[in-house]
Design a protein around this motif. Structure first.
Motif, PDB file in Angstrom:
ATOM      1  N   ALA A  28      46.084  47.703  41.959  1.00 28.76           N
ATOM      2  CA  ALA A  28      46.802  46.967  42.998  1.00 28.76           C
ATOM      3  C   ALA A  28      47.311  45.637  42.450  1.00 28.76           C
ATOM      4  O   ALA A  28      48.455  45.250  42.712  1.00 28.76           O
ATOM      5  N   LEU A  29      46.467  44.942  41.690  1.00 30.99           N
ATOM      6  CA  LEU A  29      46.888  43.661  41.115  1.00 30.99           C
ATOM      7  C   LEU A  29      47.997  43.850  40.092  1.00 30.99           C
ATOM      8  O   LEU A  29      48.920  43.042  40.019  1.00 30.99           O
ATOM      9  N   LYS A  30      47.925  44.928  39.309  1.00 29.13           N
ATOM     10  CA  LYS A  30      48.989  45.208  38.342  1.00 29.13           C
ATOM     11  C   LYS A  30      50.297  45.485  39.077  1.00 29.13           C
ATOM     12  O   LYS A  30      51.349  44.959  38.711  1.00 29.13           O
ATOM     13  N   LEU A  55      51.123  44.442  42.026  1.00 30.10           N
ATOM     14  CA  LEU A  55      51.568  43.181  42.617  1.00 30.10           C
ATOM     15  C   LEU A  55      52.213  42.301  41.554  1.00 30.10           C
ATOM     16  O   LEU A  55      53.280  41.715  41.788  1.00 30.10           O
ATOM     17  N   ARG A  56      51.582  42.215  40.381  1.00 27.25           N
ATOM     18  CA  ARG A  56      52.161  41.439  39.272  1.00 27.25           C
ATOM     19  C   ARG A  56      53.544  41.974  38.916  1.00 27.25           C
ATOM     20  O   ARG A  56      54.492  41.203  38.739  1.00 27.25           O
ATOM     21  N   ASP A  57      53.655  43.298  38.800  1.00 24.13           N
ATOM     22  CA  ASP A  57      54.943  43.917  38.442  1.00 24.13           C
ATOM     23  C   ASP A  57      56.009  43.576  39.475  1.00 24.13           C
ATOM     24  O   ASP A  57      57.150  43.273  39.129  1.00 24.13           O
ATOM     25  N   LYS A  58      55.653  43.624  40.748  1.00 21.71           N
ATOM     26  CA  LYS A  58      56.616  43.303  41.803  1.00 21.71           C
ATOM     27  C   LYS A  58      57.028  41.841  41.729  1.00 21.71           C
ATOM     28  O   LYS A  58      58.203  41.526  41.891  1.00 21.71           O
ATOM     29  N   LEU A  59      56.063  40.960  41.499  1.00 26.17           N
ATOM     30  CA  LEU A  59      56.383  39.532  41.417  1.00 26.17           C
ATOM     31  C   LEU A  59      57.240  39.231  40.197  1.00 26.17           C
ATOM     32  O   LEU A  59      58.187  38.453  40.282  1.00 26.17           O
ATOM     33  N   GLU A  60      56.930  39.838  39.071  1.00 26.44           N
ATOM     34  CA  GLU A  60      57.727  39.615  37.866  1.00 26.44           C
ATOM     35  C   GLU A  60      59.108  40.237  38.004  1.00 26.44           C
ATOM     36  O   GLU A  60      60.093  39.695  37.530  1.00 26.44           O
ATOM     37  N   GLY A  61      59.178  41.347  38.730  1.00 27.64           N
ATOM     38  CA  GLY A  61      60.469  42.010  38.961  1.00 27.64           C
ATOM     39  C   GLY A  61      61.362  41.173  39.852  1.00 27.64           C
ATOM     40  O   GLY A  61      62.582  41.258  39.789  1.00 27.64           O
ATOM     41  N   ASN A  62      60.742  40.324  40.695  1.00 21.06           N
ATOM     42  CA  ASN A  62      61.503  39.443  41.577  1.00 21.06           C
ATOM     43  C   ASN A  62      61.895  38.160  40.889  1.00 21.06           C
ATOM     44  O   ASN A  62      62.431  37.263  41.499  1.00 21.06           O
ATOM     45  N   LYS A 111      54.439  37.470  49.885  1.00 16.04           N
ATOM     46  CA  LYS A 111      54.450  38.305  51.091  1.00 16.04           C
ATOM     47  C   LYS A 111      55.360  39.513  50.905  1.00 16.04           C
ATOM     48  O   LYS A 111      54.991  40.638  51.259  1.00 16.04           O
ATOM     49  N   ASP A 112      56.545  39.285  50.359  1.00 17.13           N
ATOM     50  CA  ASP A 112      57.476  40.393  50.125  1.00 17.13           C
ATOM     51  C   ASP A 112      56.877  41.405  49.152  1.00 17.13           C
ATOM     52  O   ASP A 112      56.996  42.616  49.357  1.00 17.13           O
ATOM     53  N   ALA A 113      56.231  40.912  48.105  1.00 19.73           N
ATOM     54  CA  ALA A 113      55.616  41.806  47.127  1.00 19.73           C
ATOM     55  C   ALA A 113      54.480  42.603  47.776  1.00 19.73           C
ATOM     56  O   ALA A 113      54.343  43.797  47.528  1.00 19.73           O
ATOM     57  N   MET A 114      53.687  41.963  48.609  1.00 21.64           N
ATOM     58  CA  MET A 114      52.599  42.657  49.301  1.00 21.64           C
ATOM     59  C   MET A 114      53.151  43.753  50.204  1.00 21.64           C
ATOM     60  O   MET A 114      52.587  44.833  50.291  1.00 21.64           O
ATOM     61  N   LEU A 115      54.242  43.476  50.880  1.00 23.03           N
ATOM     62  CA  LEU A 115      54.860  44.484  51.749  1.00 23.03           C
ATOM     63  C   LEU A 115      55.315  45.702  50.962  1.00 23.03           C
ATOM     64  O   LEU A 115      55.365  46.805  51.496  1.00 23.03           O
ATOM     65  N   GLY A 116      55.642  45.495  49.692  1.00 19.76           N
ATOM     66  CA  GLY A 116      56.110  46.582  48.859  1.00 19.76           C
ATOM     67  C   GLY A 116      55.000  47.445  48.275  1.00 19.76           C
ATOM     68  O   GLY A 116      55.277  48.461  47.641  1.00 19.76           O
ATOM     69  N   LEU A 117      53.760  47.045  48.474  1.00 15.22           N
ATOM     70  CA  LEU A 117      52.636  47.822  47.938  1.00 15.22           C
ATOM     71  C   LEU A 117      52.266  48.964  48.879  1.00 15.22           C
ATOM     72  O   LEU A 117      52.552  48.908  50.070  1.00 15.22           O
ATOM     73  N   ASP A 118      51.584  49.948  48.334  1.00 17.21           N
ATOM     74  CA  ASP A 118      51.101  51.039  49.175  1.00 17.21           C
ATOM     75  C   ASP A 118      49.942  50.535  50.040  1.00 17.21           C
ATOM     76  O   ASP A 118      49.375  49.478  49.795  1.00 17.21           O
ATOM     77  N   GLU A 119      49.612  51.316  51.058  1.00 18.52           N
ATOM     78  CA  GLU A 119      48.612  50.922  52.054  1.00 18.52           C
ATOM     79  C   GLU A 119      47.259  50.589  51.419  1.00 18.52           C
ATOM     80  O   GLU A 119      46.650  49.579  51.739  1.00 18.52           O
ATOM     81  N   ARG A 120      46.779  51.426  50.507  1.00 18.46           N
ATOM     82  CA  ARG A 120      45.474  51.193  49.890  1.00 18.46           C
ATOM     83  C   ARG A 120      45.470  49.904  49.075  1.00 18.46           C
ATOM     84  O   ARG A 120      44.505  49.136  49.108  1.00 18.46           O
TER      85      ARG A 120
END
Length: 167
Positions: free
Chosen positions: A150-152, A154-161, A105-114
Motif C-alpha cells: 500500500a505504501l509503495k 501510494l509513493r508511486d501515485k505521489l511521484e506520478g503526480n 488525499k487524491d493519491a489515497m482516493l486512487g488506492l484500492d479499498e484494502r
C-alpha cells in the motif's frame, strides 16, 4: 467488560463511551460525512450490543468493535458504489489544508479499498500491526506485506503526480 457481556447495559455504554472517538474517526475516514459517521456509530453500537456475547477475549474488545465499524462502512460504500477517503480526517489530525495534503488525499482516493483501509488503520488510527491483524482477521505477516504494498502504491501515485513527498 465481563459485566457488559453478562447483560449490564451501563457497563456496555461505558465501553462504547470509551471508544466512541476511535469509532467516529474510523467511520469518518471511510464515509467522508459527519452525518453518516454519526449514523454509523449508532448502527455499530446496536450491532455490538446484539452480539457482545461473541467477544472471546475482553482485551480485544476495541479491535472487535473497530472491525464491526469497518465492515459496516464497507457495506455502506458498496451500496453507494463509490470509494471515498475522508478529507476531514486530516483536519482532525491538526493539519492545515495545503497542496501536499490535497495530493495525498487524491493519491489515497486512487488506492484500492484494502490499501486505503490498512493505511488508515496504521497511520490515522495509530494502530499497531498486531491490532490491525486482529481487526482484519489475518496474520501479522500479511498485514506487513499489505502495508508495504500500500505504501509503495501510494509513493508511486505521489511521484506520478510530480510530488516529492516522502511516505
Amino acid at each position: 467488560m465481563k459485566e457488559a457481556i453478562n447483560g449490564d447495559d451501563t457497563a456496555f455504554l461505558q465501553l462504547i463511551q470509551l471508544y466512541k472517538i476511535d469509532l467516529y474517526k474510523t467511520a469518518l475516514s471511510f464515509l467522508r460525512s459527519e452525518e453518516e459517521a454519526l449514523e454509523a456509530i449508532q448502527e455499530v453500537t446496536y450491532r455490538a450490543y446484539k452480539s457482545i456475547r461473541t467477544v472471546r477475549d475482553a482485551s480485544y474488545f476495541k479491535t472487535w468493535l473497530i472491525r464491526i465499524m469497518i465492515n459496516y462502512c464497507n457495506d455502506q460504500l458498496k451500496k453507494k458504489k463509490r470509494v471515498v477517503f475522508s478529507e476531514e480526517i486530516l483536519s482532525l489530525q491538526g493539519k492545515s489544508e495545503n497542496h501536499n495534503e490535497m495530493e495525498l488525499k487524491d493519491a489515497m482516493l486512487g488506492l484500492d479499498e484494502r490499501s486505503r483501509e490498512i493505511i488508515t488503520l496504521k497511520y490515522f488510527q495509530d494502530m499497531k500491526i498486531k491490532d490491525i491483524a486482529l481487526t482484519l482477521q489475518c496474520p501479522e505477516g500479511t498485514v506487513k506485506t499489505w502495508l508495504n504494498k500500500a505504501l509503495k502504491a501510494l509513493r508511486d501515485k505521489l511521484e506520478g503526480n510530480g510530488g516529492d513527498q516522502h511516505v
